[in-house]
Design an enzyme around this catalytic site. Structure first.
Site, PDB file in Angstrom:
ATOM      1  N   PRO A 133      37.069  34.003  37.621  1.00  0.00           N
ATOM      2  CA  PRO A 133      36.215  34.465  38.746  1.00  0.00           C
ATOM      3  C   PRO A 133      37.030  33.602  40.012  1.00  0.00           C
ATOM      4  CG  PRO A 133      35.035  33.077  37.493  1.00  0.00           C
ATOM      5  CD  PRO A 133      36.446  33.634  36.900  1.00  0.00           C
ATOM      6  N   GLU A 134      37.586  35.228  41.427  1.00  0.00           N
ATOM      7  CA  GLU A 134      38.284  34.565  42.160  1.00  0.00           C
ATOM      8  C   GLU A 134      37.090  34.565  43.275  1.00  0.00           C
ATOM      9  OE1 GLU A 134      42.290  35.969  42.396  1.00  0.00           O
ATOM     10  OE2 GLU A 134      42.539  36.667  40.275  1.00  0.00           O
TER      11      GLU A 134
ATOM     12  N   LYS B 249      36.960  29.037  45.727  1.00  0.00           N
ATOM     13  CA  LYS B 249      36.397  29.854  44.707  1.00  0.00           C
ATOM     14  C   LYS B 249      35.238  27.953  44.667  1.00  0.00           C
ATOM     15  CE  LYS B 249      41.116  30.405  43.332  1.00  0.00           C
ATOM     16  NZ  LYS B 249      42.291  30.647  42.169  1.00  0.00           N
TER      17      LYS B 249
ATOM     18  N   ARG C 184      34.673  28.671  28.501  1.00  0.00           N
ATOM     19  CA  ARG C 184      36.091  27.604  28.417  1.00  0.00           C
ATOM     20  C   ARG C 184      35.918  26.099  28.960  1.00  0.00           C
ATOM     21  NH1 ARG C 184      39.311  33.066  29.522  1.00  0.00           N
ATOM     22  NH2 ARG C 184      38.953  34.282  27.392  1.00  0.00           N
TER      23      ARG C 184
ATOM     24  N   ARG D 121      53.075  28.045  57.673  1.00  0.00           N
ATOM     25  CA  ARG D 121      52.737  27.519  56.503  1.00  0.00           C
ATOM     26  C   ARG D 121      53.303  27.558  56.076  1.00  0.00           C
ATOM     27  NH1 ARG D 121      47.251  23.366  56.673  1.00  0.00           N
ATOM     28  NH2 ARG D 121      48.448  22.367  54.601  1.00  0.00           N
TER      29      ARG D 121
ATOM     30  N   ARG E  95      51.473  31.683  33.942  1.00  0.00           N
ATOM     31  CA  ARG E  95      50.499  32.686  33.472  1.00  0.00           C
ATOM     32  C   ARG E  95      51.506  33.725  33.985  1.00  0.00           C
ATOM     33  NH1 ARG E  95      46.873  30.212  38.297  1.00  0.00           N
ATOM     34  NH2 ARG E  95      47.489  28.621  37.155  1.00  0.00           N
TER      35      ARG E  95
END
Length: 308
Positions: A2-3, A61, A122, A182, A296
């Site tokens: 989920p983003e 999120k 999870r 930034r 990842r």
DNA sequence: ACTGCGTCCTGGGGGC
DNA sequence: TGCCCCCAGGACGCAG
């Protein structure tokens, strides 16, 4: 997985089912699901019982439900929801039984019948009742669902940067120029910077890979060697891909990400690079590579996306 | 101050 | 058939 688009799909789906509804009770089936809660599961349930749900807000999120006390006065705390990797918020009718649902972690009983289930295989996700505090950057509190003037966020969200779809970040604004500056300030790769939720929130692994493919930028391209214009292009591509995914109800590879009715989004079929290792690049035909990066997978085209 | 790595967790799938 | 290892990854804590 989920983003931003997936969390926003859940937020918008929840809204009509919970606005103005009173929570009668909360049951915690797995303590880990409320591990951030001060006072543990007992405090969690006690703080929610009898409260009425106000706004359903999202920043990046993170999603939270503001609460009103039995006396009608807004509480200075909110129910925070983070879906982690596999969290789901499901709206169920009052007669839905919990038997045979091994991943049901928390259940909220609402008056007039509805139940809210927090299901999470999870267990990276969590719920917690947290104090509302000002944001670190004093930007808008949330992007969607909140009166921007309120600008209060749960404690865990205080250090989270502006939402990528926040209108205050439109091109040409001061906030946008500051973000660009930034992003280029640190010594790190562009993907690492995009995933840093304290700078800009909402992007995860999938949409980072997609935005970088669209702009032909290598994931480990040092940001301090990128021009402001190049950074702008990446940001615009990220906003674009998030908006497209949101319109499609999000990305689902399996039953782990679903909306509040348990239905998958269909953006997975529109992905250009994520999950396409070995398949031809849709631009130049070169096989897509997958490399380990930041623990990842990063997917990219070795020809279109070269480090400079 | 900033950067980057290890850890948490579960179940599915591939290889032997 | 069974076992083991790898894989998915968001965010935090801590080391350097």
């Amino acid at each position: 997985m989920p983003e931003l688009p997936e969390v926003e799909t859940v937020r918008a789906g929840l809204e009509p089912h919970v606005l103005g509804r009173r929570i009668s009770s909360a049951q915690v089936y797995r303590d880990r699901a409320v591990r951030r809660q001060d006072g543990g599961p007992e405090a969690f349930a006690a703080l929610l019982a009898g409260r009425t749900i106000g706004q359903v807000v999202r920043r990046g999120k993170f999603c939270w439900l503001t609460l009103t006390g039995p006396d009608g006065v807004p509480e200075d705390y909110a129910l925070l929801v983070h879906l982690g990797m596999s969290g789901q918020m499901l709206v169920k009718t009052s007669d839905a039984g919990t038997e045979g649902h091994p991943h049901l972690r928390v259940r909220l009983q609402l008056e007039e019948g509805t139940q809210l289930w927090f299901v999470d295989q999870r267990t990276f996700g969590y719920l917690s009742v947290e104090d509302l505090v000002p944001t670190v950057d004093h930007g808008p509190g949330g992007f969607a669902g909140q009166d921007v003037a309120a600008a209060l966020v749960p404690l865990a969200v205080a250090h989270i940067g502006r939402d990528l779809l926040d209108p205050a970040l439109a091109p040409g604004t001061g906030a946008r120029r500051e973000l660009n500056r930034r992003l280029r300030a640190g010594r790190r790769g562009i993907k690492r910077a995009l995933l840093d939720q304290s700078l800009i929130s909402g992007i995860g692994n999938i949409y980072a890979d997609e935005a970088l493919w669209r702009t032909k930028v290598h994931y480990d391209q040092p940001t301090d060697r990128m021009s402001a214009a190049r950074i702008e292009a990446v940001l615009e591509a990220a906003i674009e891909v998030l908006a497209e995914a949101l319109a499609a109800g999000g990305t689902s590879f399996d039953a782990l990400y679903v909306n509040i009715e348990g239905v998958s989004g269909y953006f997975a079929r529109s992905l250009n690079v994520y999950g396409r290792e070995g398949l031809p690049c849709k631009r130049c035909g070169t096989p897509i590579l997958r490399e380990k990066f930041m623990n990842r997978s990063s997917h990219f085209c070795p020809v279109c996306q070269r480090r400079r």
